[in-house]
Design a protein around this motif. Structure first.
Motif, PDB file in Angstrom:
ATOM      1  N   LEU A 233      41.460  84.129  62.943  1.00  0.00           N
ATOM      2  CA  LEU A 233      42.262  82.970  62.554  1.00  0.00           C
ATOM      3  C   LEU A 233      42.411  82.816  61.042  1.00  0.00           C
ATOM      4  O   LEU A 233      43.228  82.008  60.590  1.00  0.00           O
ATOM      5  N   PHE A 234      41.612  83.540  60.279  1.00  0.00           N
ATOM      6  CA  PHE A 234      41.627  83.375  58.829  1.00  0.00           C
ATOM      7  C   PHE A 234      42.510  84.425  58.171  1.00  0.00           C
ATOM      8  O   PHE A 234      42.604  85.547  58.653  1.00  0.00           O
ATOM      9  N   PRO A 235      43.148  84.062  57.041  1.00  0.00           N
ATOM     10  CA  PRO A 235      43.102  82.782  56.337  1.00  0.00           C
ATOM     11  C   PRO A 235      44.140  81.769  56.811  1.00  0.00           C
ATOM     12  O   PRO A 235      44.224  80.671  56.277  1.00  0.00           O
ATOM     13  N   ALA A 236      44.935  82.113  57.839  1.00  0.00           N
ATOM     14  CA  ALA A 236      46.018  81.221  58.278  1.00  0.00           C
ATOM     15  C   ALA A 236      45.504  79.843  58.677  1.00  0.00           C
ATOM     16  O   ALA A 236      46.195  78.834  58.496  1.00  0.00           O
ATOM     17  N   LEU A 237      44.282  79.792  59.213  1.00  0.00           N
ATOM     18  CA  LEU A 237      43.730  78.513  59.648  1.00  0.00           C
ATOM     19  C   LEU A 237      43.623  77.514  58.501  1.00  0.00           C
ATOM     20  O   LEU A 237      43.749  76.304  58.697  1.00  0.00           O
ATOM     21  N   LEU A 238      43.406  78.011  57.308  1.00  0.00           N
ATOM     22  CA  LEU A 238      43.253  77.128  56.152  1.00  0.00           C
ATOM     23  C   LEU A 238      44.556  76.438  55.767  1.00  0.00           C
ATOM     24  O   LEU A 238      44.565  75.541  54.921  1.00  0.00           O
ATOM     25  N   ASP A 239      45.674  76.833  56.381  1.00  0.00           N
ATOM     26  CA  ASP A 239      46.956  76.189  56.113  1.00  0.00           C
ATOM     27  C   ASP A 239      47.110  74.856  56.849  1.00  0.00           C
ATOM     28  O   ASP A 239      48.068  74.125  56.608  1.00  0.00           O
ATOM     29  N   VAL A 240      46.200  74.537  57.773  1.00  0.00           N
ATOM     30  CA  VAL A 240      46.308  73.248  58.459  1.00  0.00           C
ATOM     31  C   VAL A 240      46.042  72.123  57.466  1.00  0.00           C
ATOM     32  O   VAL A 240      45.218  72.263  56.558  1.00  0.00           O
ATOM     33  N   ASN A 241      46.720  71.025  57.650  1.00  0.00           N
ATOM     34  CA  ASN A 241      46.576  69.888  56.746  1.00  0.00           C
ATOM     35  C   ASN A 241      45.487  68.924  57.196  1.00  0.00           C
ATOM     36  O   ASN A 241      45.481  67.758  56.796  1.00  0.00           O
ATOM     37  N   ALA A 242      44.557  69.392  58.000  1.00  0.00           N
ATOM     38  CA  ALA A 242      43.397  68.589  58.365  1.00  0.00           C
ATOM     39  C   ALA A 242      42.466  68.472  57.163  1.00  0.00           C
ATOM     40  O   ALA A 242      42.355  69.398  56.356  1.00  0.00           O
ATOM     41  N   PHE A 260      34.330  81.766  54.783  1.00  0.00           N
ATOM     42  CA  PHE A 260      34.477  80.808  53.688  1.00  0.00           C
ATOM     43  C   PHE A 260      34.067  81.433  52.356  1.00  0.00           C
ATOM     44  O   PHE A 260      34.591  81.057  51.307  1.00  0.00           O
ATOM     45  N   LYS A 261      33.149  82.393  52.381  1.00  0.00           N
ATOM     46  CA  LYS A 261      32.837  83.151  51.164  1.00  0.00           C
ATOM     47  C   LYS A 261      34.067  83.892  50.668  1.00  0.00           C
ATOM     48  O   LYS A 261      34.362  83.944  49.471  1.00  0.00           O
ATOM     49  N   LYS A 262      34.799  84.474  51.600  1.00  0.00           N
ATOM     50  CA  LYS A 262      35.946  85.312  51.252  1.00  0.00           C
ATOM     51  C   LYS A 262      37.174  84.495  50.871  1.00  0.00           C
ATOM     52  O   LYS A 262      37.868  84.814  49.899  1.00  0.00           O
ATOM     53  N   TYR A 263      37.438  83.430  51.645  1.00  0.00           N
ATOM     54  CA  TYR A 263      38.699  82.705  51.481  1.00  0.00           C
ATOM     55  C   TYR A 263      38.544  81.320  50.863  1.00  0.00           C
ATOM     56  O   TYR A 263      39.547  80.683  50.520  1.00  0.00           O
TER      57      TYR A 263
END
Length: 340
Positions: A233-242, A260-263
Motif C-alpha cells: 500500500l505504500f507510499p500511495a497510502l500516505l496520500d489519504v487526507n486522514a 515509515f522509515k523509508k517514506y
C-alpha cells in the motif's frame, strides 16, 4: 482533545457478551420487545464504558456493541441491500472462514440516519473520557456483499461513500471530534488503492472533525483474513487526507516501521497497535513498553497514539480488559521515561 503524550485508545469493538447474543435471538423470536432490546444494548455499552474507564484508556468507543456486525449494521440500514445472501468467504486467505453476505439488488441509497450519531451521543453522555466513533468504509461494505446490480465496482463504492459522507456529517454536527473509518480490505486489493484514496478523500472533504483510517489484515474470530502486506500500500497510502493511520504492529513485530522509515509519515499521527489481539496470552506492561520503545526510534512521541492491533469483539471480556490495562500501564512506563 485534552490528552497526555502517547494517548491510548481502542480500535473500536469490545468483547461481545454472550447474554446480549441470547437477548438478540429472543428479540428475533418476538419474545423481547424493541424497548427491552434497546435497554439491553444500553446496559452492555455502559459496562463497556466502565471497563475502558477503569483500565485507564484515554479515548474510548461504545465497543460497537449495538452492531450486529461491522458490515450488517450498515447494510441493513441502506437501501439496495437485502440480507438473504449465501455463505461467502470473508477474506482471500482462508476460504473456510465464511459469513452470509448481503446482496446488492439495486442502486444503493440513503434512507435516513444509520444511527451512528445517536449512539455516539449516548456514549458521550455516559463518560467523562474523550470519545470517538467508528464507521465501516465503503470498500469493506462493497466487498462483503454479493453485487448483482452494479457493472462497475468503482461506481458502487463511490455511491456507498456518498451515503457514508452524509452519516459522517451527521456525526460531526453532533459534536464528535474524532471519526475512524475502517477499511481492512484495502490490504487485499492494493491495485485499487489510487482510486480508493481518491474516493476516501472526497468522502471526508471539508468535514469539521479529525479522521483516522484503520487498516488491518482482518480479524474475524481473531484470525487473519487477507494475504496482502502493508508494503503493498505504500507510499500511495500516505496520500489519504486522514489525520491518523491506525495499523497493526504487535502481531507482525512492528512490520510497518520500516515503511515509515523509508517514506516518513507526512505529518500524520500513527495509531500503533501494541496489543496482539490474536494472541490469547495477556501482555505485561513491560512487553507493551518494549514495543513502544521500538516505535520511538522512528516516530516522534508527539505523533504516536497507542491501541490494540484490532477490535476485541471475539475475545473473553476478562482477557480484553486485562490487555487494555496492560496497554495503559505500558504507556505510563514510557511516559515516565520520556519525562525523565
Amino acid at each position: 482533545m485534552n490528552l497526555p503524550i502517547l494517548p491510548t485508545t481502542v480500535v473500536g469493538s469490545y468483547s461481545l457478551p454472550k447474554w446480549l447474543e441470547v437477548i438478540r435471538e429472543l428479540h428475533k423470536q418476538g419474545q423481547i420487545t424493541d424497548e427491552e432490546l434497546e435497554e439491553a444494548h444500553d446496559n452492555a455499552v455502559k459496562a463497556c464504558i466502565k471497563d475502558q474507564e477503569i483500565a485507564g484508556v484515554d479515548v474510548i468507543t461504545d465497543g460497537e456493541l449495538r452492531r450486529e456486525t461491522m458490515v450488517y449494521f450498515f447494510t441493513k440500514r441502506i437501501y439496495g441491500f437485502k440480507t438473504d445472501g449465501k455463505m461467502k468467504p470473508i477474506g482471500n486467505l482462508d476460504p473456510t472462514i465464511q459469513m452470509p453476505d448481503p446482496i446488492i439488488f439495486d442502486k444503493v441509497k440513503r434512507i435516513g440516519s444509520i444511527g451512528v450519531a445517536k449512539h455516539w451521543e449516548f456514549l458521550q453522555g455516559h463518560t467523562s473520557r474523550e470519545t470517538k466513533v467508528t464507521i465501516t468504509g465503503p470498500q469493506m461494505l462493497a466487498k462483503r456483499a454479493t453485487n448483482e446490480f452494479y457493472k462497475d465496482e468503482r461506481e458502487l463504492i463511490q455511491d456507498l461513500a456518498d451515503i457514508l459522507r452524509e452519516e459522517i456529517i451527521e456525526v460531526a454536527n453532533a459534536g464528535c471530534k474524532l471519526i475512524q473509518i475502517d477499511e481492512p480490505v484495502w490490504v487485499g486489493y492494493p491495485e485499487d488503492l489510487p482510486w480508493l484514496v481518491e474516493i476516501f478523500n472526497k468522502m471526508i472533504d471539508g468535514i469539521n472533525a479529525k479522521f483516522c483510517l484503520h487498516i488491518c489484515y482482518g480479524n474475524y474470530q481473531l484470525k487473519r483474513l487477507f494475504k496482502g502486506q502493508y508494503s503493498d500500500l505504500f507510499p500511495a497510502l500516505l496520500d489519504v487526507n486522514a489525520d491518523q493511520l491506525s495499523l497493526e504492529f504487535a502481531v507482525n513485530n512492528a512490520e510497518p516501521l520500516e515503511l515509515f522509515k523509508k517514506y516518513g509519515t507526512r505529518g500524520k499521527e500513527i495509531v500503533v497497535g501494541v496489543i496482539d489481539v490474536k494472541d490469547p496470552n495477556i501482555e505485561t506492561p513491560e512487553i507493551v513498553a518494549s514495543r513502544i520503545r521500538v516505535i520511538l526510534d522512528v516516530i516522534e512521541p508527539e505523533k504516536i497514539w497507542l491501541s490494540p492491533d484490532c477490535g476485541m469483539k471475539f475475545m473473553p471480556r476478562n482477557r480484553a480488559f486485562a490487555k487494555l490495562k496492560a496497554m495503559v500501564e505500558g504507556a505510563k512506563i514510557i511516559r515516565e521515561e520520556i519525562k525523565n
